[in-house]
Design an enzyme around this catalytic site. Sequence first.
Site, PDB file in Angstrom:
ATOM      1  N   HIS A 123      50.696-118.138  -1.874  1.00 46.86           N
ATOM      2  CA  HIS A 123      50.247-116.748  -1.968  1.00 46.86           C
ATOM      3  C   HIS A 123      49.172-116.613  -3.038  1.00 46.86           C
ATOM      4  CE1 HIS A 123      51.371-112.269  -2.035  1.00 46.86           C
ATOM      5  NE2 HIS A 123      50.575-112.411  -3.075  1.00 46.86           N
ATOM      6  N   GLU A 124      49.420-117.212  -4.210  1.00 44.76           N
ATOM      7  CA  GLU A 124      48.485-117.133  -5.322  1.00 44.76           C
ATOM      8  C   GLU A 124      47.134-117.741  -4.962  1.00 44.76           C
ATOM      9  OE1 GLU A 124      49.121-115.468  -7.795  1.00 44.76           O
ATOM     10  OE2 GLU A 124      51.284-115.390  -8.003  1.00 44.76           O
TER      11      GLU A 124
END
Length: 681
Positions: A261-262
């Site tokens: 996600h990051e």
Amino acid sequence: MAAAGSGGAGGPGPGPRGRWGGCLWVRGVLLVLGGLPAGAGAAPVSLGTSPPCRHHVLSDTEVINKVHLKTNHVTKRDADGHLRIKTIYDQSIEELLPEKRYLVKNKLFPQAISYLEKTFQVRRPAGRILLSRQCATNQYLRKENDPHRYCTGECAVHTKCGPVIVPEEHLQQCRVCREGKWPCGAVGVLDPEGVRDADFVLYVGALATERCSHENIISYAAYCQQEAKMDRPIAGYANLCPNMISTQPQEFIGMLSTVKHEIIHALGFSAGLFAFYHDQDGNPLTSRSADGLPPFNYSLGLYQWSDKVVRKVERLWNVRDNKIVRHTVYLLVTPRVVEEARKHFNCPVLEGMELENQGGMGTELNHWEKRLLENEAMTGSHTQNRVLSRITLALMEDTGWYKANYSMAEKLDWGRGLGCEFVRKSCKFWIDQHRQRRQVPSPYCDTLRSNPLQLTCRQDQRAVAVCNLQRFPNPLPPEYQYFDELTGIPAEDLPYYGGSVEIADYCPFSQEFSWHLSGEYQRSSDCRILENQPELFKNYGAEQYGPHSVCLLQKSAFIMEQCERKLSYPDWGSGCYQVSCSPQGLKVWVQDTSYLCSRAGQVLPVRIQMNGWIHNGNLLCPSCWDFCEQCPPETDPPAANLTRALPLDLCSCSSSLVVTLWLLLGNLFPLLAGFLLCVWH
């Protein structure tokens, strides 16, 4: 983004955004629902509960754009290779405890990057990456027909990407204008080699920053430099909060999802980058000013995108007391996102994919709307089973920087095929329509959490879950008051009730959870994780966790019997069991005994012996098509499958007689042996 293990409720403060009691003590075990912060005075809550993701876009003084890359030949859309991410570990990673350092360097980031490199292709720069230096005064000049920027005064001593210091060997030669005047020129060491064979440089740190201490987060990330030709991010960072890195096997999947996600935030899914997106021909979707940049929105602190990227729309929104209000949403309207969203929801008139409208700065606009894509990887909180769907891959293509390999997309069940009424109306409309038809309002729910718990299954049937409908300490905003009636709740109290996850528009849904003992994480309710297997003496439902296990509904509570003793677990309704596919249909396995499901809804009477106890209960068959690619036509189960041969009851009269005879023979044997020895002598 500021991501955490599993969460999604509001932060501190008065009203619905404040903290509330979200914990249930169950016979000495603290049950914590992802996304439910603990109220004052409640037992300590582990990292299983966290605020929404807050992806902080770096300020315009921290992001360097228009970075010149030598021989950066760009072709139209026909990418010629997989995305290449070069990971640079900061010294703070080397200073972690050995088991945490090994997790970060050998498992988390290699696995996340491998997945993303297989998923995306890029318009690859032919040359090496050399990053621009930051300026000591944050002021610089540009010269016409000169691709470089010149610091007024001096270059900064250190150039940072987020909190991480960029190595000198990755930086261009310092270029300055003394006293802000021409002539300007290069000073210091010449350009080093830079970073070769990479499209994106990711600086990974484990610094105990102020954000780590104040926001209760696992990690956060962003981009920090963009190349000149297409505005694509070429460098970014991910910082892991060292005290929040967990080496427990049960938490690895969640942490891996967080890292993916990051990195996706840093690669392109960021409100700070919307204004820099390009179409398939390489043209900017947002017009540019004389300096080659989009207009800057000072109130948002972001470059302002055009309505070719994000559009504001008003929805007609059903709320309690038969009222309809106007609900403002922001839609991402790029072509591939629109196409994939329409296909996913089966809504041919859908204008775009809704972006998050709650959670405050960093959560809003930087994620998909939680109400509509609950467990999609790029929603604003990690509640359960994150998957990277075709919709996110479409967004990455629509940046103009990548081509997506859709075979790498993961299956998203939430909202699939539910139509325009689901995706364009409030969850109250959906719940009411299903109530009138006497249907389950899946994926939403309307069952109050209680003690004992009424267990159900997560929407994808891969975890035990509970409905997260709860009472808040203050009335919800009128826009999110959905209930005209709830069993056992006075009418005047209804405005206080909603789903526990604020950024899902307070819509209640069935959510997986985790067990905690004395504040310590024990296990989660995800059926596929072997480490979640309950201890033998606590396994009332004869459950089996593991890669081939799914969640099945229980028709009745399981009872453990041993002679005259009978025990049952008050929390029941679902459990984890192994299933397999066969030519005859779906088979459910309880320990080593298989039960054939001939049709959905069939009741399976279960009676098995385990660890000296007999376990009695009834399971409900799911549809064979939920888990198998090929299934026979549904039929009524044969009589033999309704009344199976029951295991021997070791405490029945017949078995007791056998045991008594064996005991008698055991006692007589020494006497008989002694008698024979005497006769022999």
